[in-house]
Design an enzyme around this catalytic site. Structure first.
Site, PDB file in Angstrom:
ATOM      1  N   LYS A   1      14.663  -7.914  42.892  1.00  0.00           N
ATOM      2  CA  LYS A   1      13.960  -8.203  41.621  1.00  0.00           C
ATOM      3  C   LYS A   1      14.949  -8.307  40.456  1.00  0.00           C
ATOM      4  O   LYS A   1      14.894  -9.239  39.673  1.00  0.00           O
ATOM      5  CB  LYS A   1      12.922  -7.121  41.296  1.00  0.00           C
ATOM      6  CG  LYS A   1      11.805  -6.986  42.311  1.00  0.00           C
ATOM      7  CD  LYS A   1      10.714  -6.047  41.814  1.00  0.00           C
ATOM      8  CE  LYS A   1      11.166  -4.606  41.660  1.00  0.00           C
ATOM      9  NZ  LYS A   1      11.592  -3.954  42.929  1.00  0.00           N
TER      10      LYS A   1
ATOM     11  N   ARG B   1      24.002   0.085  47.803  1.00  0.00           N
ATOM     12  CA  ARG B   1      24.173   0.241  46.366  1.00  0.00           C
ATOM     13  C   ARG B   1      24.739   1.631  46.078  1.00  0.00           C
ATOM     14  O   ARG B   1      24.738   2.504  46.913  1.00  0.00           O
ATOM     15  CB  ARG B   1      22.826   0.095  45.626  1.00  0.00           C
ATOM     16  CG  ARG B   1      22.165  -1.235  45.818  1.00  0.00           C
ATOM     17  CD  ARG B   1      21.163  -1.546  44.747  1.00  0.00           C
ATOM     18  NE  ARG B   1      20.130  -0.551  44.545  1.00  0.00           N
ATOM     19  CZ  ARG B   1      18.925  -0.847  44.044  1.00  0.00           C
ATOM     20  NH1 ARG B   1      18.628  -2.080  43.724  1.00  0.00           N
ATOM     21  NH2 ARG B   1      18.029   0.102  43.847  1.00  0.00           N
TER      22      ARG B   1
ATOM     23  N   ARG C   1      11.344   6.597  47.938  1.00  0.00           N
ATOM     24  CA  ARG C   1      10.992   5.470  47.069  1.00  0.00           C
ATOM     25  C   ARG C   1      10.211   4.404  47.821  1.00  0.00           C
ATOM     26  O   ARG C   1       9.311   3.777  47.272  1.00  0.00           O
ATOM     27  CB  ARG C   1      12.247   4.890  46.424  1.00  0.00           C
ATOM     28  CG  ARG C   1      12.784   5.828  45.340  1.00  0.00           C
ATOM     29  CD  ARG C   1      14.158   5.466  44.890  1.00  0.00           C
ATOM     30  NE  ARG C   1      14.190   4.194  44.227  1.00  0.00           N
ATOM     31  CZ  ARG C   1      15.234   3.377  44.233  1.00  0.00           C
ATOM     32  NH1 ARG C   1      16.310   3.692  44.910  1.00  0.00           N
ATOM     33  NH2 ARG C   1      15.179   2.251  43.581  1.00  0.00           N
TER      34      ARG C   1
ATOM     35  N   ARG D   1       3.809  -0.766  38.132  1.00  0.00           N
ATOM     36  CA  ARG D   1       4.094  -0.177  39.441  1.00  0.00           C
ATOM     37  C   ARG D   1       2.917   0.635  39.969  1.00  0.00           C
ATOM     38  O   ARG D   1       3.003   1.195  41.062  1.00  0.00           O
ATOM     39  CB  ARG D   1       5.298   0.734  39.313  1.00  0.00           C
ATOM     40  CG  ARG D   1       6.537   0.215  40.047  1.00  0.00           C
ATOM     41  CD  ARG D   1       7.591   1.223  39.791  1.00  0.00           C
ATOM     42  NE  ARG D   1       8.762   1.202  40.570  1.00  0.00           N
ATOM     43  CZ  ARG D   1       9.916   0.672  40.181  1.00  0.00           C
ATOM     44  NH1 ARG D   1       9.978  -0.035  39.082  1.00  0.00           N
ATOM     45  NH2 ARG D   1      10.995   0.822  40.917  1.00  0.00           N
TER      46      ARG D   1
ATOM     47  N   ARG E   1      23.768   3.688  43.365  1.00  0.00           N
ATOM     48  CA  ARG E   1      23.037   4.317  42.267  1.00  0.00           C
ATOM     49  C   ARG E   1      22.702   5.750  42.612  1.00  0.00           C
ATOM     50  O   ARG E   1      22.562   6.084  43.787  1.00  0.00           O
ATOM     51  CB  ARG E   1      21.747   3.519  42.028  1.00  0.00           C
ATOM     52  CG  ARG E   1      21.698   2.866  40.670  1.00  0.00           C
ATOM     53  CD  ARG E   1      20.641   1.822  40.608  1.00  0.00           C
ATOM     54  NE  ARG E   1      19.293   2.361  40.867  1.00  0.00           N
ATOM     55  CZ  ARG E   1      18.219   1.595  40.820  1.00  0.00           C
ATOM     56  NH1 ARG E   1      18.314   0.315  40.557  1.00  0.00           N
ATOM     57  NH2 ARG E   1      17.032   2.121  41.047  1.00  0.00           N
TER      58      ARG E   1
HETATM   59  P1  AMP Z   1      14.007   0.539  39.404  1.00  0.00           P
HETATM   60  O1  AMP Z   1      15.353   0.306  38.809  1.00  0.00           O
HETATM   61  O2  AMP Z   1      12.998  -0.487  38.980  1.00  0.00           O
HETATM   62  O3  AMP Z   1      14.053   0.721  40.889  1.00  0.00           O
HETATM   63  O4  AMP Z   1      13.469   1.928  38.791  1.00  0.00           O
HETATM   64  C1  AMP Z   1      14.169   3.139  38.994  1.00  0.00           C
HETATM   65  C2  AMP Z   1      13.233   4.316  38.821  1.00  0.00           C
HETATM   66  O5  AMP Z   1      12.690   4.307  37.489  1.00  0.00           O
HETATM   67  C3  AMP Z   1      12.006   4.316  39.734  1.00  0.00           C
HETATM   68  O6  AMP Z   1      12.293   4.869  41.005  1.00  0.00           O
HETATM   69  C4  AMP Z   1      11.037   5.181  38.933  1.00  0.00           C
HETATM   70  O7  AMP Z   1      11.346   6.547  39.013  1.00  0.00           O
HETATM   71  C5  AMP Z   1      11.330   4.735  37.496  1.00  0.00           C
HETATM   72  N1  AMP Z   1      10.473   3.587  37.081  1.00  0.00           N
HETATM   73  C6  AMP Z   1      10.867   2.321  36.761  1.00  0.00           C
HETATM   74  N2  AMP Z   1       9.818   1.558  36.419  1.00  0.00           N
HETATM   75  C7  AMP Z   1       8.723   2.355  36.524  1.00  0.00           C
HETATM   76  C8  AMP Z   1       7.324   2.160  36.314  1.00  0.00           C
HETATM   77  N3  AMP Z   1       6.822   0.959  35.929  1.00  0.00           N
HETATM   78  N4  AMP Z   1       6.504   3.207  36.519  1.00  0.00           N
HETATM   79  C9  AMP Z   1       6.975   4.421  36.886  1.00  0.00           C
HETATM   80  N5  AMP Z   1       8.264   4.665  37.115  1.00  0.00           N
HETATM   81  C10 AMP Z   1       9.142   3.656  36.931  1.00  0.00           C
END
Ligand code: AMP
Length: 183
Positions: A16, A127, A140, A88, A129
């Site tokens: 994404k 990755r 996740r 999400r 991170r």
């Molecule tokens: P991402 O980089 O999109 O994988 O997001 C990393 C982390 O941020 C996720 O595992 C969640 O803990 C948090 N996060 C990001 N976007 C959301 C969302 N829309 N709702 C809830 N948690 C989020």
């Protein structure tokens, strides 16, 4: 010009973020990654960051309330947007629908980047991170199936969903997404 308001859905590791950067430039959209915004808040130690840190590191989702108010703050008023990582949960999707209706804005594209769990997990392992540790990756993906997959069905029902295979190399995926978005 019509605003090509777009959201990207899909499991962690589907590409994404990578695709959003290219597609946002191609369609002149403001790229909003909620994950990036949260990571920035954590590194700056803001109140939002302090609330989100432990949740993110455990692979769980930050609360809907926090996320909805964050999106409300950052959504551009005078340009189209590309959201990567939001909504999400179905609750976020519903709140987002009301937000758009209130501001008389439309959602033009919902792109679902589809990827098998095994492939997603392999990519996440590569990755570096802090939330990409093996036990967190499993969590996740579980959270994705429980909380976010229903969002895919939510948009499928209203006929907006376009499914794109996330497994080919990135340049191929970009072409397919761009075509789905009318370019
Ligand atoms: P991402 O980089 O999109 O994988 O997001 C990393 C982390 O941020 C996720 O595992 C969640 O803990 C948090 N996060 C990001 N976007 C959301 C969302 N829309 N709702 C809830 N948690 C989020």
């Amino acid at each position: 010009m019509k605003r090509m308001n777009t959201i990207f859905l899909g499991p962690p590791g589907a590409g994404k973020g990578t695709q959003a950067q290219v597609i946002a430039k191609l369609f002149d959209l403001v790229h909003i990654s909620t994950g990036d915004l949260l990571r920035k808040a954590v590194s700056e130690g803001t109140p939002l960051g302090q609330k989100a840190k432990a949740t993110m590191e455990s692979g769980h989702l930050v609360s809907d309330d926090l996320m909805i108010s964050l999106i409300q703050e950052v959504l551009p008023e005078d340009k189209g947007f590309l959201l990567d990582g939001f909504p999400r949960t179905v609750e976020q999707a519903q709140a987002f629908d009301s937000m758009l209706a209130k501001e008389k804005q439309n959602l033009e594209n919902v792109i679902y980047l589809e990827l098998k769990d095994e492939v997603a997990a392999e990519r996440l392992m590569e990755r570096k991170r802090t939330d990409d540790k093996p036990e967190t990756i499993r969590k996740r993906l579980d959270v994705y199936h429980a909380e976010t997959k229903p969002v895919v069905d939510y948009y499928k029902k209203n006929g907006k969903l376009k499914t794109v295979d996330g497994s080919p190399e990135p340049t191929v995926v970009t072409k397919v997404i761009a075509r789905e978005m009318g370019k």
